[in-house]
Design a protein around this motif. Sequence first.
Motif, short mmCIF file in Angstrom:
data_model
loop_
_atom_site.label_atom_id
_atom_site.label_comp_id
_atom_site.label_asym_id
_atom_site.label_seq_id
_atom_site.Cartn_x
_atom_site.Cartn_y
_atom_site.Cartn_z
N GLY A 132 0.80 -1.21 0.00
CA GLY A 132 0.00 0.00 0.00
C GLY A 132 0.84 1.25 0.00
N TRP A 133 0.19 2.37 -0.36
CA TRP A 133 0.86 3.67 -0.48
C TRP A 133 1.33 4.17 0.88
N HIS A 134 2.48 4.82 0.88
CA HIS A 134 2.90 5.59 2.06
C HIS A 134 3.85 6.70 1.60
N PRO A 135 4.08 7.72 2.41
CA PRO A 135 4.73 8.95 1.94
C PRO A 135 6.16 8.80 1.43
N VAL A 136 6.87 7.77 1.85
CA VAL A 136 8.26 7.65 1.40
C VAL A 136 8.48 6.35 0.61
N GLN A 137 7.42 5.84 0.02
CA GLN A 137 7.54 4.61 -0.77
C GLN A 137 8.22 4.89 -2.11
N MET A 138 9.27 4.19 -2.42
CA MET A 138 9.92 4.17 -3.74
C MET A 138 10.14 5.57 -4.31
N LEU A 139 10.77 6.41 -3.53
CA LEU A 139 11.01 7.77 -4.00
C LEU A 139 12.05 7.76 -5.11
N GLY A 140 11.70 8.39 -6.21
CA GLY A 140 12.59 8.43 -7.37
C GLY A 140 13.07 9.84 -7.67
#
Length: 316
Positions: A132-140
Amino acid sequence: MKTLLVSRALPDSIMSALANHFDVTCRDTTQPMDLDECRAALAGYDVVLPTLGDAFGPDAFTGEIRAMGLANFGVGFNHIDVGAAHAAGLIVTNTPGAVTDATADTAMTLILMSARRAGEGERMVRAGDWTGWHPVQMLGLHVSGKTVGIIGMGRIGQAIARRCAAGFGMKVVFWNRSAKTIDGAEQLDSVADVCAAADIVVTAVAANAETKHIMNARTLAAMQAHAILVNIARGDVVDEAALITALQSGQIGGAGLDVYEREPLVPDALRAMENVVLLPHLGTAALEVREDMGRMAMENAIAIAEGRTPPNPVSG
């Protein structure tokens, strides 16, 4: 009617059109021609229509030659020793222009996929690992407003520059072997200078002896730690071993590759890294583009067969 060997089947519309002008033979395989097949083609046909990877190196032109020319399908022709072909009396042509936009679009695909970790994210979803989504997921890497460095500012390089500048507000710097004035872009003195200045480096040079391994340990070392390398040119413009080292050590941030040094071999080390996007040489893989390329190759082949100067001769 002149005879024509087609290295690998082209779209149906092109094969039908070729049959109106030639006695056509098409190889029944998707693999490139080896040296013996190239020699036999030159000895047995009036015109040959080669494709990527066919082994028309210097040794191909040492035997009997009946062919008048090679109407290459594609803008790149590093699989053909043009000097040896010319010395043997053959004309060599290619298909510039038809591939420009499609190849530039593929560069943008790789830029966005690499920067935004799209391949990695899709693999996560397919594996059922997404929680699920969260604020620092997979930051590119945010692409808009960044600096793109383009190595080689020919038709394709300019098409990439236009997309980056107009679509994403990117600053464009570039290296080119000759001086060139491009609106909205700044030419720098060396490949290393471009690598140092750019957040994303895109190789768009023709493959030849001068550009082999133009991206090497030295130029990769000039790149910023977060920067991404994208290659839509030919595989051997990048020193693959040096690239693997740079990626594994964290010297650069990632890579997006559509071409490889020893296609179709892709090193295990590249396939194992999540920060690398790997495409199977899709640069011009759209039907209408391949049909445009086929029509250009056909017009070149017809001109060769008729003893006329073809529309797209290759010098060298």
